[in-house]
Design an enzyme around this catalytic site. Structure first.
Site, PDB file in Angstrom:
ATOM      1  N   HIS A  72       0.984  -1.449  -0.073  1.00 38.55           N
ATOM      2  CA  HIS A  72      -0.237   0.219   0.026  1.00 38.55           C
ATOM      3  C   HIS A  72       0.531   1.130  -0.129  1.00 38.55           C
ATOM      4  O   HIS A  72       1.521   1.391   0.363  1.00 38.55           O
ATOM      5  CB  HIS A  72      -1.086   0.364   1.501  1.00 38.55           C
ATOM      6  CG  HIS A  72      -0.673   0.054   3.017  1.00 38.55           C
ATOM      7  ND1 HIS A  72      -0.513   1.461   3.441  1.00 38.55           N
ATOM      8  CD2 HIS A  72      -0.145  -1.003   3.177  1.00 38.55           C
ATOM      9  CE1 HIS A  72       0.147   1.069   4.276  1.00 38.55           C
ATOM     10  NE2 HIS A  72       0.074  -0.035   4.630  1.00 38.55           N
ATOM     11  N   ASP A 189       5.709   1.930   6.860  1.00 42.85           N
ATOM     12  CA  ASP A 189       4.968   1.572   6.737  1.00 42.85           C
ATOM     13  C   ASP A 189       4.188   1.674   5.423  1.00 42.85           C
ATOM     14  O   ASP A 189       3.720   2.833   5.676  1.00 42.85           O
ATOM     15  CB  ASP A 189       4.198   1.215   7.916  1.00 42.85           C
ATOM     16  CG  ASP A 189       2.334  -0.110   8.100  1.00 42.85           C
ATOM     17  OD1 ASP A 189       2.606   0.016   7.459  1.00 42.85           O
ATOM     18  OD2 ASP A 189       1.766   0.886   8.834  1.00 42.85           O
ATOM     19  N   GLU A 223      -5.711   1.238   2.861  1.00 45.42           N
ATOM     20  CA  GLU A 223      -5.094   0.473   3.847  1.00 45.42           C
ATOM     21  C   GLU A 223      -5.094   0.811   4.857  1.00 45.42           C
ATOM     22  O   GLU A 223      -6.281   0.336   5.702  1.00 45.42           O
ATOM     23  CB  GLU A 223      -3.323  -0.112   3.925  1.00 45.42           C
ATOM     24  CG  GLU A 223      -3.345  -1.437   4.288  1.00 45.42           C
ATOM     25  CD  GLU A 223      -2.839  -1.426   5.878  1.00 45.42           C
ATOM     26  OE1 GLU A 223      -3.016  -3.370   6.354  1.00 45.42           O
ATOM     27  OE2 GLU A 223      -2.453  -0.054   6.102  1.00 45.42           O
ATOM     28  N   GLU A 224      -4.474   1.798   5.769  1.00 46.87           N
ATOM     29  CA  GLU A 224      -4.442   2.958   6.791  1.00 46.87           C
ATOM     30  C   GLU A 224      -5.920   2.637   7.532  1.00 46.87           C
ATOM     31  O   GLU A 224      -5.969   2.977   8.697  1.00 46.87           O
ATOM     32  CB  GLU A 224      -3.469   3.346   7.000  1.00 46.87           C
ATOM     33  CG  GLU A 224      -1.630   3.577   6.037  1.00 46.87           C
ATOM     34  CD  GLU A 224      -0.876   3.083   7.871  1.00 46.87           C
ATOM     35  OE1 GLU A 224      -2.272   2.374   8.236  1.00 46.87           O
ATOM     36  OE2 GLU A 224      -0.115   2.436   7.282  1.00 46.87           O
ATOM     37  N   ASP A 244       4.250  -6.176   4.662  1.00 45.78           N
ATOM     38  CA  ASP A 244       3.779  -4.961   5.553  1.00 45.78           C
ATOM     39  C   ASP A 244       5.101  -4.790   6.609  1.00 45.78           C
ATOM     40  O   ASP A 244       5.469  -5.981   6.252  1.00 45.78           O
ATOM     41  CB  ASP A 244       2.341  -4.886   5.817  1.00 45.78           C
ATOM     42  CG  ASP A 244       1.601  -3.583   5.623  1.00 45.78           C
ATOM     43  OD1 ASP A 244       2.299  -2.947   6.158  1.00 45.78           O
ATOM     44  OD2 ASP A 244       0.457  -3.771   5.055  1.00 45.78           O
ATOM     45  N   HIS A 324       4.336   2.757  13.390  1.00 50.01           N
ATOM     46  CA  HIS A 324       3.485   3.402  13.525  1.00 50.01           C
ATOM     47  C   HIS A 324       4.216   5.160  14.329  1.00 50.01           C
ATOM     48  O   HIS A 324       3.309   5.338  14.797  1.00 50.01           O
ATOM     49  CB  HIS A 324       1.729   3.137  14.174  1.00 50.01           C
ATOM     50  CG  HIS A 324       1.271   2.683  13.436  1.00 50.01           C
ATOM     51  ND1 HIS A 324      -0.080   2.523  13.050  1.00 50.01           N
ATOM     52  CD2 HIS A 324       1.917   2.328  11.637  1.00 50.01           C
ATOM     53  CE1 HIS A 324      -0.097   1.491  11.916  1.00 50.01           C
ATOM     54  NE2 HIS A 324       0.315   1.413  10.900  1.00 50.01           N
TER      55      HIS A 324
END
Length: 375
Positions: A72, A189, A223-224, A244, A324
């Protein structure tokens, strides 16, 4: 077929270019254009959904039973929740991430008519003013605000700049590539996964390898927020491997080196047969590998299955320290993943039944079965 040699210089260059482009969910047009250009440079024909998810099909010996590699392009970010009376901005997050990692970040504010710079600060940002109150305030998105680098001390002055509710806030990546192979940045990410996917494709094009079935290279844009692969998986795809991040943290088995193969995430186990094949390919090709399970995690594979796509799914991950947040990875993991992808997409199709969407019991898969007493 065995793994291919990966051009790590190409991989790193692609990652640098991707990280330089702001792409929080909902603001991905620029990175879609960039990725499309690179795919076309590699000789691929590219299709886009209405909103910009990318599908590039590399033709194999047959169309049915195709395999997909999915990553993504979207990242975490924020939106303007409110223009405050002091001219600063209240924020809400795009995706799930803590305001703890937003404090101190530099950011771009994208209004409809201009771009502005600013910093995300706690409400009590000055120790000279609030003393111990700086350390005692809670961690919450309502406890931070975005200070705009413009002359504004009121709501009206900020609105006059063209900034308003709903404007996108993109967080600076603060990227550093180190000589020892470590890479520190926000938004690894999943831009690191995208770079690994492109590096695998580049190796295949360079070596002009053939595959037993078509390979769909998929790049999603939401995706997030949990809906990345809902509308990009074609009916002929039988199996899909997501790339991922894995969480290198206490209580986890992920590593910043080698391939981390996820056995399950919060949505349940990944496909038994596809996951087993990937593990065996790592062993056969001497690719370092470890397994892990993620309790608070989902990827594009979950959104694909939830949308009704009957595909086998698996997840290969690069270990990320402080996912994150201020993330760190190592180039070794990305190279290992790209090697595994090349070994997988060139390997024979083991489950012939997967060439058809619906079929009989003939050729149906088998799993180990223990004997039991009684009826």
């Amino acid at each position: 077929m065995s793994k291919l040699e990966i051009d790590t210089d190409y991989l790193a260059a692609q990652l640098k270019a991707l990280l330089a482009i702001d792409s929080p969910t909902g603001f991905t047009d620029t990175i879609v254009r960039h990725c499309t250009r690179e795919l076309e440079r590699l000789g691929m024909s590219v299709e886009l959904t209405r909103r910009g998810a990318i599908r590039a099909v590399r033709q194999g010996s047959r169309r049915s039973g195709a395999r997909a590699i999915i990553t993504h392009l979207d990242t975490l970010g924020a939106q303007v929740k409110m223009v405050k009376d002091n001219g600063r901005l209240e924020l809400v997050p795009i995706g799930h991430w803590s305001s703890r990692f937003a404090e101190g970040a530099r950011a771009n504010i994208y209004s409809y008519n201009a771009t502005h710079r600013g910093s995300i600060l706690p409400l009590k940002a000055s120790g000279h003013t609030f003393n111990e109150g700086v350390d005692e305030q809670p961690v919450d998105w309502r406890q931070v605000e975005l200070r705009i680098d413009a002359r504004t001390t009121s709501k009206d002055e900020t609105l006059a700049l063209g900034i308003d509710i709903g404007d996108i806030v993109a967080i600076d990546p603060d990227t550093e590539f180190m000589d020892n192979g470590f890479i520190v940045s926000r938004h690894l990410d999943d831009k690191a996964g995208v770079a690994a996917s492109l590096a695998a494709l580049e190796a295949m094009e360079r070596e002009k390898v053939r595959t037993p079935v078509d390979i769909h290279w998929l790049f999603t844009i939401a995706e997030e927020v949990g809906v990345g692969a809902t509308a990009i998986v074609a009916p002929e795809v039988a199996s899909m491997v997501a790339i991922d991040n894995g969480t290198s943290a206490p209580g986890q088995n992920s590593s910043e080196f080698g391939v981390t193969i996820a056995m399950a995430d919060q949505t349940g186990p990944f496909d038994y047969h596809l996951t087993k094949k990937l593990i065996e390919l790592c062993g056969d090709n001497e690719i370092p590998m470890q397994r892990d399970i993620f309790r608070f995690y989902r990827s594009d594979s979950a959104s694909a299955v939830e949308a009704g796509h009957d595909v086998r799914t698996a997840l290969v991950a690069f270990g990320v320290d402080a996912s994150h947040g201020y993330e760190r990875i190592h180039l070794h993991a990305l190279e290992s993943i790209a090697q595994l992808v090349t070994a997988y997409v060139t390997s024979p199709v083991d489950i012939k039944r997967d060439l058809e969407e619906i079929s009989t019991m003939k050729g149906f898969t088998k799993q180990p079965s223990a004997s039991h007493d009684g009826e």
